[in-house]
Design an enzyme around this catalytic site. Structure first.
Site, short mmCIF file in Angstrom:
data_model
loop_
_atom_site.label_atom_id
_atom_site.label_comp_id
_atom_site.label_asym_id
_atom_site.label_seq_id
_atom_site.Cartn_x
_atom_site.Cartn_y
_atom_site.Cartn_z
N ALA A 229 0.86 -1.18 0.00
CA ALA A 229 0.00 0.00 0.00
C ALA A 229 0.90 1.23 0.00
CB ALA A 229 -0.88 -0.01 1.25
N GLY B 23 0.78 -5.05 0.82
CA GLY B 23 -0.38 -5.06 -0.06
C GLY B 23 -0.08 -5.63 -1.44
N GLU C 6 -0.51 -9.21 -0.95
CA GLU C 6 -1.94 -9.45 -0.72
C GLU C 6 -2.74 -9.35 -2.02
OE1 GLU C 6 -1.78 -6.45 2.52
OE2 GLU C 6 -3.01 -7.89 3.60
N GLU D 180 4.30 -5.46 7.29
CA GLU D 180 3.54 -4.37 7.92
C GLU D 180 3.93 -4.11 9.36
OE1 GLU D 180 2.29 -6.56 5.80
OE2 GLU D 180 0.81 -5.60 4.48
N1 CAA Z 1 4.62 3.26 -0.34
C1 CAA Z 1 5.03 4.46 -0.80
N2 CAA Z 1 6.22 4.62 -1.41
C2 CAA Z 1 7.03 3.55 -1.53
C3 CAA Z 1 6.64 2.27 -1.06
C4 CAA Z 1 5.38 2.15 -0.45
N3 CAA Z 1 4.90 0.98 -0.02
N4 CAA Z 1 7.66 1.41 -1.32
C5 CAA Z 1 8.61 2.10 -1.93
N5 CAA Z 1 8.23 3.39 -2.07
C6 CAA Z 1 9.00 4.49 -2.67
C7 CAA Z 1 10.12 4.94 -1.77
O1 CAA Z 1 9.65 5.83 -0.78
C8 CAA Z 1 11.03 5.59 -2.76
O2 CAA Z 1 10.53 6.88 -3.07
P1 CAA Z 1 11.50 8.17 -3.08
O3 CAA Z 1 12.48 7.89 -4.19
O4 CAA Z 1 10.56 9.29 -3.38
O5 CAA Z 1 12.16 8.21 -1.75
C9 CAA Z 1 10.88 4.73 -3.99
O6 CAA Z 1 9.65 4.03 -3.83
C10 CAA Z 1 11.97 3.70 -4.14
O7 CAA Z 1 12.05 2.97 -2.92
P2 CAA Z 1 13.41 2.74 -2.11
O8 CAA Z 1 14.35 3.89 -2.31
O9 CAA Z 1 13.05 2.39 -0.72
O10 CAA Z 1 14.00 1.46 -2.91
P3 CAA Z 1 14.94 0.32 -2.35
O11 CAA Z 1 15.31 -0.48 -3.56
O12 CAA Z 1 16.03 0.89 -1.51
O13 CAA Z 1 14.01 -0.56 -1.38
C11 CAA Z 1 12.00 -1.75 -0.75
C12 CAA Z 1 12.93 -1.28 -1.89
C13 CAA Z 1 12.72 -2.78 0.11
C14 CAA Z 1 10.80 -2.40 -1.42
C15 CAA Z 1 11.57 -0.56 0.12
O14 CAA Z 1 11.10 0.49 -0.72
C16 CAA Z 1 10.48 -0.88 1.11
O15 CAA Z 1 10.75 -1.46 2.14
N6 CAA Z 1 9.22 -0.46 0.79
C17 CAA Z 1 8.11 -0.59 1.72
C18 CAA Z 1 7.66 -2.02 1.84
C19 CAA Z 1 6.52 -2.12 2.83
O16 CAA Z 1 6.66 -1.89 4.02
N7 CAA Z 1 5.32 -2.49 2.32
C20 CAA Z 1 4.12 -2.62 3.16
C21 CAA Z 1 3.29 -1.39 3.00
S1 CAA Z 1 1.94 -1.33 4.14
C22 CAA Z 1 0.72 -2.25 3.43
O17 CAA Z 1 0.86 -2.79 2.36
C23 CAA Z 1 -0.58 -2.36 4.23
C24 CAA Z 1 -1.52 -3.39 3.73
O18 CAA Z 1 -1.60 -4.47 4.29
C25 CAA Z 1 -2.38 -3.14 2.60
#
Ligand code: CAA
Length: 259
Positions: free
Chosen positions: A66, A110, A113, A133
């Site tokens: 998400a 998400g 999911e 999460e």
């Molecule tokens: N939401 C919003 N933006 C996101 C995102 C997310 N889930 N995942 C990545 N991005 C964005 C980053 O903020 C970044 O943006 P900026 O360049 O503007 O800073 C861009 O995408 C690239 O990401 P990274 O620089 O972090 O890339 P990376 O290669 O270093 O890492 C990653 C990749 C490991 C996937 C890391 O981005 C990450 O951990 N993302 C979040 C994963 C996460 O926690 N997902 C769960 C979300 S909550 C959810 O999904 C609730 C539900 O149950 C529905």
């Protein structure tokens, strides 16, 4: 086709292909993206030329979850009022036509999911699945605790939900989360090929088969077997059953009429 900002939508023969396309955010599932995805699914469901739907992302990310930046400011009452996640996200799970998630790279939160809402997942050898999460102060909210547990069992689901451990494609196949692992370069073409095979069959019969398998997730074994039997008998009310069995006896390809 309607214009979209966050997804790409195309028909490849009888297969509807939807590509999540927010590369700068690793396909984070923003409200806009989920709205557009819903619209695209509505379009393919209503289109008689389409017999199966593939949802995919990029080489790097199916979807990284998400949109955390969007969700960060949510309040309980705001999420409750907006029916956050459930209403729009369940659209993929509600599809009547067969759906395939073709997953390469990250399928996190998400993203994982959403993939699990498809009828089955084909994974590239680069795929990584996780429900991280808890690391950002919340829990899976789009069916993850339920669908993952049904797919891989309590122990593995608990470990993934509680520790945020990532599962690679090989483990995901072994655990039953994905149906097959495919070299990344061939993922989308293979998913479309599988979609074409399904789309070439009788549409109502395929939908009935899908309904029967889905009953396994919603009922007891005894009730599920009854549901299957009722659907099985119902196939004999279709012209396509007559055609399919006659074609077999006459050693020719069936000419499906979808009725
Ligand atoms: N939401 C919003 N933006 C996101 C995102 C997310 N889930 N995942 C990545 N991005 C964005 C980053 O903020 C970044 O943006 P900026 O360049 O503007 O800073 C861009 O995408 C690239 O990401 P990274 O620089 O972090 O890339 P990376 O290669 O270093 O890492 C990653 C990749 C490991 C996937 C890391 O981005 C990450 O951990 N993302 C979040 C994963 C996460 O926690 N997902 C769960 C979300 S909550 C959810 O999904 C609730 C539900 O149950 C529905």
């Amino acid at each position: 086709m309607a214009a979209y900002d966050t997804i790409l939508v195309e028909a490849r023969g009888a297969v509807g292909l939807i590509t999540l396309n927010r590369p700068k955010a690793l396909n984070a599932l923003s409200d806009q993206l989920m709205t557009e995805l819903g619209r695209a699914l509505d379009g393919f469901e209503a289109d008689d030329a389409i017999g199966a739907i593939v949802v995919t992302g990029s080489d790097k990310a199916f979807a990284a979850g998400a949109d955390i930046k969007e969700a960060a400011g949510f309040t309980f009452i705001g999420a409750h009022k907006a029916n956050f996640i459930t209403a729009k996200w369940e659209r993929l799970a509600a599809c009547r036509k067969p759906t395939i998630a073709a997953v390469a790279g990250y399928a996190l939160g998400g993203g994982c999911e959403l993939a699990m809402m498809a009828d089955f997942i084909l994974a590239a050898d680069t795929a990584q699945f996780a429900l991280p999460e808890v690391t950002i102060g919340t829990i899976p909210g789009a069916g993850g605790t339920q669908r993952l547990t049904r797919l891989v069992g309590k122990s593995k689901a608990m470990e993934m939900v509680l520790s945020a451990r990532r599962m690679d494609a090989v483990e995901a196949e072994r655990a039953g989360l994905v149906s097959r692992v495919i070299p990344a370069a061939e993922l989308v073409d293979e998913a479309v090929r599988v979609g074409e095979r399904i789309a070439a069959l009788s549409r109502p019969i395929v939908m009935m088969a899908k309904d029967a398998v889905n009953a396994a997730y919603e009922t007891t074994l005894a009730e599920g077997v009854k549901v299957e039997r009722r659907i099985f008998y119902a196939t004999f009310a279709t012209e396509d059953q007559k055609e399919g069995m006659t074609a077999f006896a006459e050693k020719r390809h069936a000419d499906w009429k979808n009725r």
